[in-house]
Motif scaffolding. Sequence first.
Motif, PDB file in Angstrom:
ATOM      1  N   ASP A   1      10.885  12.115  30.886  1.00 53.14           N
ATOM      2  CA  ASP A   1      12.316  12.095  30.592  1.00 53.14           C
ATOM      3  C   ASP A   1      12.580  12.683  29.208  1.00 53.14           C
ATOM      4  O   ASP A   1      11.670  13.199  28.547  1.00 53.14           O
ATOM      5  CB  ASP A   1      12.895  10.682  30.739  1.00 53.14           C
ATOM      6  CG  ASP A   1      12.343   9.688  29.712  1.00 53.14           C
ATOM      7  OD1 ASP A   1      11.690  10.127  28.731  1.00 53.14           O
ATOM      8  OD2 ASP A   1      12.578   8.487  29.879  1.00 53.14           O
TER       9      ASP A   1
ATOM     10  N   TYR B   1      14.683  16.893  32.715  1.00 50.41           N
ATOM     11  CA  TYR B   1      13.325  16.377  32.879  1.00 50.41           C
ATOM     12  C   TYR B   1      12.326  17.506  32.645  1.00 50.41           C
ATOM     13  O   TYR B   1      12.544  18.638  33.088  1.00 50.41           O
ATOM     14  CB  TYR B   1      13.113  15.790  34.282  1.00 50.41           C
ATOM     15  CG  TYR B   1      13.902  14.531  34.531  1.00 50.41           C
ATOM     16  CD1 TYR B   1      13.375  13.276  34.210  1.00 50.41           C
ATOM     17  CD2 TYR B   1      15.174  14.592  35.075  1.00 50.41           C
ATOM     18  CE1 TYR B   1      14.100  12.122  34.432  1.00 50.41           C
ATOM     19  CE2 TYR B   1      15.916  13.438  35.303  1.00 50.41           C
ATOM     20  CZ  TYR B   1      15.366  12.206  34.975  1.00 50.41           C
ATOM     21  OH  TYR B   1      16.097  11.064  35.191  1.00 50.41           O
TER      22      TYR B   1
ATOM     23  N   GLY C   1      13.113  13.610  38.261  1.00 53.35           N
ATOM     24  CA  GLY C   1      11.831  13.194  37.707  1.00 53.35           C
ATOM     25  C   GLY C   1      10.879  12.554  38.698  1.00 53.35           C
ATOM     26  O   GLY C   1       9.748  12.219  38.335  1.00 53.35           O
TER      27      GLY C   1
END
Length: 220
Positions: free
Chosen positions: A134, A106, A204
């Motif tokens: 992402d 991430y 994330g």
Amino acid sequence: MFQKFVKWGVIVNIFLFFSALALAQAPDNVPNLKLPITSSQFKKYYKQSDGYTILSDEYSKLTQPLNKQEIDFPIKNGDYRFDLLFDRFTQDIRYYVVGGFVQDNYLYKVIIYNGNPSGRTDTEVANVQINSYDEQGKLIDALLLDSGYDYKYDSNIKFSVNEDLTINIKMSVPYCVEYPDAESHKNAPKWLEYKEDIYQINQGQFKLVSSKKERVYLSQ
């Protein structure tokens, strides 16, 4: 034959791994930031305007517009100043990319932009924010780290993004009961509101794991 197949499989996986990281960072050529990241690092990006901090002209010239997915994306921690709400981007905002770092595939990107935190006035202040993306560059989460130093009221905000992937946000905001006459105002109750939030970065996401509030009355 089997060993050869395994060898090529490892090579392909390594290639895909580094390609994913490159893909995540490539769109904005994000400069690398080394943890910890602290609020003291951001002073050079600010200038004072009518008692508030805003992004300096030098860096305002280097800002970029929001992309489609960033517009109206929900921003966490929008009420941290106790009386302000700032939980969405607006379409006219432009931001400066300070830098970022990669963790578990991430990309975490730190940005600064001028924005109106409350929507109640025309005042714009410098906001510091961390976003996560992402491998495909999709925006996953957004966390407000700071929303404008206020020299008029001596607000104090400090934050850090730490090596253990926690985020600490500490702030104090002074308050005073307002009276129209000078003598009453001089002796009006004064207090500080303290707040400390701790977030954990995981896959994330910025997850709030601890939040404390405290009111301290000041001596007259």
